[in-house]
Design a protein around this motif. Structure first.
Motif, PDB file in Angstrom:
ATOM      1  N   ASP A   6      -7.859   5.147  -5.743  1.00  0.00           N
ATOM      2  CA  ASP A   6      -8.789   4.028  -5.606  1.00  0.00           C
ATOM      3  C   ASP A   6      -8.093   2.740  -6.027  1.00  0.00           C
ATOM      4  O   ASP A   6      -7.034   2.761  -6.664  1.00  0.00           O
ATOM      5  CB  ASP A   6     -10.043   4.278  -6.438  1.00  0.00           C
ATOM      6  CG  ASP A   6     -10.937   5.341  -5.809  1.00  0.00           C
ATOM      7  OD1 ASP A   6     -11.071   5.331  -4.567  1.00  0.00           O
ATOM      8  OD2 ASP A   6     -11.457   6.201  -6.543  1.00  0.00           O
ATOM      9  N   LYS A   7      -8.705   1.626  -5.674  1.00  0.00           N
ATOM     10  CA  LYS A   7      -8.089   0.331  -5.934  1.00  0.00           C
ATOM     11  C   LYS A   7      -7.788   0.181  -7.421  1.00  0.00           C
ATOM     12  O   LYS A   7      -8.638   0.425  -8.279  1.00  0.00           O
ATOM     13  CB  LYS A   7      -9.011  -0.795  -5.470  1.00  0.00           C
ATOM     14  CG  LYS A   7      -8.342  -2.167  -5.459  1.00  0.00           C
ATOM     15  CD  LYS A   7      -9.201  -3.196  -4.754  1.00  0.00           C
ATOM     16  CE  LYS A   7      -8.473  -4.531  -4.682  1.00  0.00           C
ATOM     17  NZ  LYS A   7      -9.266  -5.557  -3.955  1.00  0.00           N
ATOM     18  N   SER A   8      -6.541  -0.196  -7.724  1.00  0.00           N
ATOM     19  CA  SER A   8      -6.081  -0.222  -9.111  1.00  0.00           C
ATOM     20  C   SER A   8      -5.114  -1.381  -9.323  1.00  0.00           C
ATOM     21  O   SER A   8      -4.418  -1.809  -8.398  1.00  0.00           O
ATOM     22  CB  SER A   8      -5.346   1.082  -9.467  1.00  0.00           C
ATOM     23  OG  SER A   8      -6.027   2.231  -9.015  1.00  0.00           O
ATOM     24  N   LEU A 381       0.198   1.483  -1.492  1.00  0.00           N
ATOM     25  CA  LEU A 381      -0.735   0.733  -0.649  1.00  0.00           C
ATOM     26  C   LEU A 381      -2.158   1.182  -0.930  1.00  0.00           C
ATOM     27  O   LEU A 381      -3.098   0.373  -0.897  1.00  0.00           O
ATOM     28  CB  LEU A 381      -0.372   0.937   0.825  1.00  0.00           C
ATOM     29  CG  LEU A 381      -1.024  -0.009   1.833  1.00  0.00           C
ATOM     30  CD1 LEU A 381      -0.845  -1.467   1.432  1.00  0.00           C
ATOM     31  CD2 LEU A 381      -0.469   0.234   3.240  1.00  0.00           C
ATOM     32  N   GLY A 382      -2.319   2.467  -1.234  1.00  0.00           N
ATOM     33  CA  GLY A 382      -3.635   2.972  -1.608  1.00  0.00           C
ATOM     34  C   GLY A 382      -4.142   2.310  -2.877  1.00  0.00           C
ATOM     35  O   GLY A 382      -5.327   1.965  -2.986  1.00  0.00           O
ATOM     36  N   ALA A 383      -3.253   2.104  -3.849  1.00  0.00           N
ATOM     37  CA  ALA A 383      -3.655   1.427  -5.087  1.00  0.00           C
ATOM     38  C   ALA A 383      -4.032  -0.024  -4.827  1.00  0.00           C
ATOM     39  O   ALA A 383      -4.901  -0.588  -5.500  1.00  0.00           O
ATOM     40  CB  ALA A 383      -2.528   1.498  -6.104  1.00  0.00           C
ATOM     41  N   ALA A 384      -3.403  -0.633  -3.839  1.00  0.00           N
ATOM     42  CA  ALA A 384      -3.687  -2.036  -3.525  1.00  0.00           C
ATOM     43  C   ALA A 384      -5.018  -2.220  -2.808  1.00  0.00           C
ATOM     44  O   ALA A 384      -5.711  -3.214  -3.030  1.00  0.00           O
ATOM     45  CB  ALA A 384      -2.555  -2.614  -2.673  1.00  0.00           C
ATOM     46  N   VAL A 385      -5.392  -1.249  -1.950  1.00  0.00           N
ATOM     47  CA  VAL A 385      -6.605  -1.439  -1.132  1.00  0.00           C
ATOM     48  C   VAL A 385      -7.718  -0.457  -1.478  1.00  0.00           C
ATOM     49  O   VAL A 385      -8.882  -0.684  -1.134  1.00  0.00           O
ATOM     50  CB  VAL A 385      -6.274  -1.350   0.373  1.00  0.00           C
ATOM     51  CG1 VAL A 385      -5.222  -2.376   0.746  1.00  0.00           C
ATOM     52  CG2 VAL A 385      -5.808   0.053   0.766  1.00  0.00           C
ATOM     53  N   GLY A 386      -7.377   0.655  -2.137  1.00  0.00           N
ATOM     54  CA  GLY A 386      -8.377   1.641  -2.530  1.00  0.00           C
ATOM     55  C   GLY A 386      -8.767   2.597  -1.421  1.00  0.00           C
ATOM     56  O   GLY A 386      -8.320   2.490  -0.272  1.00  0.00           O
ATOM     57  N   ASP A 387      -9.621   3.573  -1.790  1.00  0.00           N
ATOM     58  CA  ASP A 387     -10.215   4.516  -0.838  1.00  0.00           C
ATOM     59  C   ASP A 387      -9.168   5.177   0.066  1.00  0.00           C
ATOM     60  O   ASP A 387      -9.335   5.251   1.279  1.00  0.00           O
ATOM     61  CB  ASP A 387     -11.279   3.803  -0.002  1.00  0.00           C
ATOM     62  CG  ASP A 387     -12.175   4.790   0.752  1.00  0.00           C
ATOM     63  OD1 ASP A 387     -12.259   5.957   0.302  1.00  0.00           O
ATOM     64  OD2 ASP A 387     -12.765   4.394   1.775  1.00  0.00           O
TER      65      ASP A 387
END
Length: 418
Positions: A6-8, A381-387
């Motif tokens: 998730d976004k972090s 990229l997942g940490a940057a945008v989440g979900d």
């Protein structure tokens, strides 16, 4: 294994793991050396374990402690059964060359994924040198024979590991070994890394300035205490994490390293990230990212990292020299294009160029294709945008066993087995 991110905001200090490339190269040199050598600060991962197990299979003794491997080399025996190289291309290719001097028949077995990667130029080169080497099913078979040496030519634009494999044999050739590359080498820094490692074990190969011609100097391998420096390829994810989402400090790196992936600090700086270096601490902090044009010929492993950074930069980025990325643990060009496409980032693929129109990616489920570098890059990229969900997330153990724990320590919201 599936991992959800998730976004972090990622921030904190991390000690970079040791270099995989130097760990495996130093293992090969130590195995060829009569006597005891020490590998200090080795990387412990699937690939380095594969290299160690392959050498133990042919008589090399390796005593493993936490931060030091004691290697007793110089005495090989015929293997009992197949030598399984797992998914390690360096192990398969280097051991193919070393098998020329090992008694009996060696049968090197790759994983199904590794079997798809090229090795024919190395086999052809060994055949030219009168070594009986061939593919049987998917295994590489090398029959016992006298390694005389001689003159050999091979292409330099498929894998630098082919020439590195032959460089290990240079001091062992009865009449000397002269190697000529018919094309300029790609990933030339990896050849320089092999030459540097050989020098630490007493071998000073004569190389042309263009790294297209090499000749042996008939010296003998000498025992060494070899300290493995930090891995710049792995550091790229940790530094990109700060550039994309927060602020990270990475320690344990050699700023004067000849590792090609050291250029990550230049690439991130050109993209607008705040990057600074003080002694062995590199800091990367988030700021407005800009698109970039870059030639990745000598740092092809950075493609997944820099591609996900470009996905956040508003505008068009172009990356050249990417052709060989199709022949890694996955077809990384396809994997990046598919992954970014799912995250609603437009990507155009040409033979030797990748164009990324960055902007506002969204979360998605990403297939890692069993490729550690794809999994690690898209997690950022997942940490940057989440979900975002990474499928096949366990593949990171190839080079970075504790990657997911490290990401969590930096503040990533990670959930496993979703």
């Amino acid at each position: 294994m599936r991992v959800r991110i998730d976004k972090s905001k990622l921030q904190g200090k991390v000690i970079v793991p040791p270099s995989k490339s130097y760990t495996i190269r130093s293992l090969m040199c130590a195995a060829l050396t009569k006597g005891k050598s020490s590998i200090i600060n080795p990387l412990i991962s699937d690939d380095t374990e594969a290299a160690g197990e392959a050498l133990e299979k042919v008589g090399i003794k390796i005593d493993k402690n936490n931060d030091r491997w004691e290697v007793t080399g110089g005495r090989f025996h015929a293997p009992e059964g197949d030598i399984y190289c797992r998914d390690s291309a360096a192990t398969l290719r280097f051991m193919t060359a070393l098998s020329c001097i090992i008694p009996g028949k060696c049968r090197l077995v790759p994983s199904p994924a590794l079997a798809k990667r090229p090795i024919e130029p190395l086999i052809t080169a060994l055949n030219t040198l009168k070594i009986k080497c061939y593919i049987e099913d998917s295994a590489i078979v090398v029959d016992e024979s006298k390694f005389w040496g001689g003159n050999v030519s091979m292409t330099g634009d498929v894998s630098s590991q082919f020439v590195s494999s032959l460089l290990f044999l240079c001091p062992l050739a009865e009449v000397g070994l002269n190697i000529r590359l018919t094309t300029p080498p790609e990933s030339a820094p990896y050849i320089e890394m092999t030459l540097g490692c050989l020098k630490e074990f007493g071998i000073d190969i004569i190389a042309s300035p263009t790294l297209q011609f090499f000749t042996s100097d008939f010296r003998k391998y000498k025992p060494a205490d070899y300290k493995v420096e930090g891995d710049w390829s792995t550091a790229s994810y940790l530094l990109a994490a700060g550039a994309m989402t927060g602020r990270t400090e990475v320690t344990g790196l050699n700023l004067n390293s000849i590792q090609g992936d050291r250029v990550i600090i230049n690439l991130l700086s050109k993209m607008g990230a705040s990057v600074s270096a003080k002694k062995d601490i590199i800091t990367a902090a988030n700021s407005k990212l800009k698109p970039i044009r870059a030639d990745l010929t000598d740092c092809i492993d950075l493609l997944p990292t820099i591609a996900v950074v470009a996905a956040l930069a508003n505008g068009q980025s172009r990356f050249y020299g990417i052709r060989r990325a199709r022949f890694k643990e996955s077809n990384r060009v396809t994997a990046i294009k598919e992954g970014l496409g799912k995250m609603q980032v437009e990507v155009t693929e040409d033979d030797d160029m990748l164009t990324i129109n960055g902007g506002k990616p969204v979360g998605a489920t990403i297939d890692s294709f069993g490729d550690h570098r794809i999994a690690m890059a898209f997690s950022l990229l997942g940490a940057a945008v989440g979900d975002t969900v990474i499928e096949g997330a366990e593949c990171v153990s190839k080079t970075y066993t504790h990657f997911w724990q490290t990401l969590e320590s930096l503040g990533a919201k990670v959930e496993s087995n979703v």
